[in-house]
Structures are given as C-alpha cells and as structure tokens.
Design a protein around this motif. Structure first.
Motif, PDB file in Angstrom:
ATOM      1  N   TYR A  44       0.922  -1.273  -0.130  1.00 20.32           N
ATOM      2  CA  TYR A  44      -0.116   0.038   0.090  1.00 20.32           C
ATOM      3  C   TYR A  44       0.722   1.400  -0.124  1.00 20.32           C
ATOM      4  O   TYR A  44       1.953   1.221   0.531  1.00 20.32           O
ATOM      5  N   LEU A  45       0.153   2.313  -0.638  1.00 20.48           N
ATOM      6  CA  LEU A  45       0.661   3.734  -0.538  1.00 20.48           C
ATOM      7  C   LEU A  45      -0.107   4.820  -0.204  1.00 20.48           C
ATOM      8  O   LEU A  45      -1.418   4.464  -0.408  1.00 20.48           O
ATOM      9  N   GLY A  46       0.395   5.783   0.632  1.00 23.59           N
ATOM     10  CA  GLY A  46      -0.648   6.735   1.159  1.00 23.59           C
ATOM     11  C   GLY A  46      -0.571   7.590  -0.122  1.00 23.59           C
ATOM     12  O   GLY A  46       0.152   7.930  -0.842  1.00 23.59           O
ATOM     13  N   ARG A  79      -9.489   1.033   6.761  1.00 28.22           N
ATOM     14  CA  ARG A  79      -9.043   1.291   7.998  1.00 28.22           C
ATOM     15  C   ARG A  79      -7.737   2.141   7.980  1.00 28.22           C
ATOM     16  O   ARG A  79      -7.516   3.180   8.873  1.00 28.22           O
ATOM     17  N   THR A  80      -6.729   1.698   7.023  1.00 28.02           N
ATOM     18  CA  THR A  80      -5.713   2.960   6.872  1.00 28.02           C
ATOM     19  C   THR A  80      -5.487   3.953   5.981  1.00 28.02           C
ATOM     20  O   THR A  80      -4.786   4.681   5.865  1.00 28.02           O
TER      21      THR A  80
END
Length: 87
Positions: A44-46, A79-80
């Motif tokens: 994952y990346l933000g 969630r993230t």
C-alpha cells in the motif's frame, strides 16, 4: 511509451515537462504515471507518498486516486486509508 509505463521507476523518470507534445493529454499521462507508480507486490501507498513521488499536490492526487478506485484499478483500505493495485 507504454512499455515504459510497465516499469514504474522508468515511467517516473520521465517528467511531464519533457512530454510537451500538444497532442498528448497531460492529465491522462499523470493518471497513467500514478497507476504505474504502485508497487507490483501489492503493498500500500498513502496519498501523500504518491503525490510526493509524482510531484503533484495532495488534492490532485486524491482526485486521481478516487477515479482509479471508482473504476476498479486501485483499492483503498478503509482502515488505513492507503491504496494498492486492485487484485
């Protein structure tokens, strides 16, 4: 060009400023570069990290990400709030 998009590192080396052909869609190129910037390993990346990698502001990155999520190319962990390529 498309073969370069398959390898995100190569695609990210090409800046949009270098692609100044008026026949090209800069927004489409930005979206393709964003899509290509995701790791192939499913991590994952933000939003901020993606924006920083591509040299765009966070709100623009968020709009592009929302579009990629809507069409099913990218998924968002609720969630993230991070993104990865759709499986």
């Amino acid at each position: 060009m498309l073969s370069g998009l398959l390898d995100a590192r190569e695609a990210l080396r090409a800046s949009l400023e270098d692609l100044d052909d008026r026949r090209l869609s800069r927004s489409l190129l930005s979206g393709l570069f964003m899509f290509a910037s995701f790791p192939r390993d499913g991590s994952y990346l933000g939003n901020s990290e993606i924006a920083r990698r591509l040299g765009m502001n966070s709100s623009t990155a968020h709009r592009y990400l929302a579009t990629l999520v809507e069409v099913g190319l990218v998924e968002r962990d609720p969630r993230t709030r991070r993104y990865r390529l759709a499986r």
